[in-house]
Design an enzyme around this catalytic site. Structure first.
Site, PDB file in Angstrom:
ATOM      1  N   TYR A   1      -0.387  -4.194  -4.782  1.00 47.72           N
ATOM      2  CA  TYR A   1      -0.081  -5.600  -5.077  1.00 47.72           C
ATOM      3  C   TYR A   1       1.424  -5.873  -5.110  1.00 47.72           C
ATOM      4  CZ  TYR A   1      -4.932  -6.991  -6.074  1.00 47.72           C
ATOM      5  OH  TYR A   1      -6.270  -7.313  -5.977  1.00 47.72           O
TER       6      TYR A   1
ATOM      7  N   ASN B   1     -12.366 -11.645 -10.587  1.00 41.56           N
ATOM      8  CA  ASN B   1     -12.997 -12.239  -9.394  1.00 41.56           C
ATOM      9  C   ASN B   1     -13.605 -11.203  -8.444  1.00 41.56           C
ATOM     10  OD1 ASN B   1     -10.604 -11.324  -8.327  1.00 41.56           O
ATOM     11  ND2 ASN B   1      -9.897 -13.314  -7.574  1.00 41.56           N
TER      12      ASN B   1
ATOM     13  N   HIS C   1     -11.477  -7.925  -3.533  1.00 41.46           N
ATOM     14  CA  HIS C   1     -10.226  -8.167  -2.799  1.00 41.46           C
ATOM     15  C   HIS C   1     -10.508  -8.101  -1.308  1.00 41.46           C
ATOM     16  CE1 HIS C   1      -6.093  -7.620  -1.296  1.00 41.46           C
ATOM     17  NE2 HIS C   1      -6.625  -6.696  -0.511  1.00 41.46           N
TER      18      HIS C   1
ATOM     19  N   GLU D   1      -2.647  -2.307   4.215  1.00 40.61           N
ATOM     20  CA  GLU D   1      -3.565  -1.888   3.142  1.00 40.61           C
ATOM     21  C   GLU D   1      -4.452  -0.730   3.589  1.00 40.61           C
ATOM     22  OE1 GLU D   1      -3.513  -6.330   1.057  1.00 40.61           O
ATOM     23  OE2 GLU D   1      -5.380  -5.619   1.935  1.00 40.61           O
TER      24      GLU D   1
HETATM   25  N1  UDP Z   1      -4.727 -13.496  -9.905  1.00 39.54           N
HETATM   26  C1  UDP Z   1      -4.707 -13.814 -11.252  1.00 39.54           C
HETATM   27  N2  UDP Z   1      -4.164 -15.015 -11.634  1.00 39.54           N
HETATM   28  C2  UDP Z   1      -3.661 -15.904 -10.730  1.00 39.54           C
HETATM   29  C3  UDP Z   1      -3.669 -15.570  -9.372  1.00 39.54           C
HETATM   30  C4  UDP Z   1      -4.221 -14.360  -8.976  1.00 39.54           C
HETATM   31  O1  UDP Z   1      -5.162 -13.035 -12.078  1.00 39.54           O
HETATM   32  O2  UDP Z   1      -3.184 -16.961 -11.151  1.00 39.54           O
HETATM   33  C5  UDP Z   1      -5.312 -12.214  -9.474  1.00 39.54           C
HETATM   34  C6  UDP Z   1      -6.703 -12.395  -8.866  1.00 39.54           C
HETATM   35  O3  UDP Z   1      -7.512 -11.288  -9.280  1.00 39.54           O
HETATM   36  C7  UDP Z   1      -6.421 -12.338  -7.382  1.00 39.54           C
HETATM   37  C8  UDP Z   1      -5.283 -11.322  -7.340  1.00 39.54           C
HETATM   38  O4  UDP Z   1      -4.496 -11.621  -8.485  1.00 39.54           O
HETATM   39  O5  UDP Z   1      -7.575 -11.937  -6.638  1.00 39.54           O
HETATM   40  C9  UDP Z   1      -4.409 -11.379  -6.106  1.00 39.54           C
HETATM   41  O6  UDP Z   1      -3.924 -12.697  -5.945  1.00 39.54           O
HETATM   42  P1  UDP Z   1      -3.937 -13.395  -4.511  1.00 39.54           P
HETATM   43  O7  UDP Z   1      -3.185 -14.663  -4.631  1.00 39.54           O
HETATM   44  O8  UDP Z   1      -3.494 -12.418  -3.472  1.00 39.54           O
HETATM   45  O9  UDP Z   1      -5.494 -13.764  -4.320  1.00 39.54           O
HETATM   46  P2  UDP Z   1      -6.604 -13.152  -3.343  1.00 39.54           P
HETATM   47  O10 UDP Z   1      -5.921 -12.764  -2.062  1.00 39.54           O
HETATM   48  O11 UDP Z   1      -7.217 -11.976  -4.060  1.00 39.54           O
HETATM   49  O12 UDP Z   1      -7.609 -14.254  -3.157  1.00 39.54           O
HETATM   50 MG    MG Z   2      -4.241 -11.595  -1.749  1.00 39.73          MG
END
Ligand code: UDP
Ligand code: MG
Length: 148
Positions: A49, A112, A115, A126
């Site tokens: 991340y 959620n 990933h 990745e």
């Molecule tokens: N996340 C969180 N709070 C936020 C935004 C993201 O806890 O306000 C977490 C969530 O689990 C998310 C992950 O960080 O899946 C990675 O964020 P990203 O924006 O990359 O979302 P994704 O690609 O997983 O949809």
């Molecule tokens: Mg993401």
């Protein structure tokens, strides 16, 4: 063909959603090219991340990812990166459509369950991080019933 990196997060594993999630990708017509159940350490989670390291939720996100085993997978197929994101649904489960994985099974953005790589370039990075030996090389014997 295109590949993406999909990870079932610790809550997805704990809640017994591994089979359901794999099933959705399989039934769509994508091919499983790599899979392992693994507990990652903090340094590894931070590397996965790294792009989000400045975000206020970063520390909580890392704690979440290292809180239990995850299922890391490589899926292959036409447009699998973008279509995989559609199957997964919006980041915030309050906004994920019913019928998507997050829309059907999750409530909180920080829980959620899954990933998926957000671009072909992130997928490449990745996959290299999680599967340094690369994907398994096999082909489905019924591919021509799904791909023209
Ligand atoms: N996340 C969180 N709070 C936020 C935004 C993201 O806890 O306000 C977490 C969530 O689990 C998310 C992950 O960080 O899946 C990675 O964020 P990203 O924006 O990359 O979302 P994704 O690609 O997983 O949809
Ligand atoms: Mg993401």
């Amino acid at each position: 063909m295109e590949q993406t990196f999909i990870m079932i997060k610790p809550d997805g594993v704990q809640r017994g959603l591994v089979g359901e999630i794999i099933s959705r990708f399989e039934k769509k017509g994508f091919y499983l090219k790599g899979m392992k159940l693994v507990n990652v350490d903090r340094t590894f989670a931070e590397r996965h991340y790294a792009d989000l390291s400045a975000k206020p939720f970063f520390d909580g996100l890392v704690e979440y990812i290292i809180s239990g085993p995850v299922v890391a997978m490589i899926w292959e197929g036409k447009n699998v990166v973008l279509t995989g994101r559609k199957i997964i649904g919006a980041t915030n489960p309050s906004e994920s459509a019913p019928g998507t994985i997050r829309g059907d099974f999750a409530v909180e953005i920080g829980r959620n369950i899954i990933h998926g790589s957000d671009s072909v370039e992130s997928a490449r990075k990745e996959i290299a991080l999680w599967f340094p030996d690369g994907a398994e090389n096999w082909g489905s014997s019924i591919q021509s019933w799904i791909y023209e």
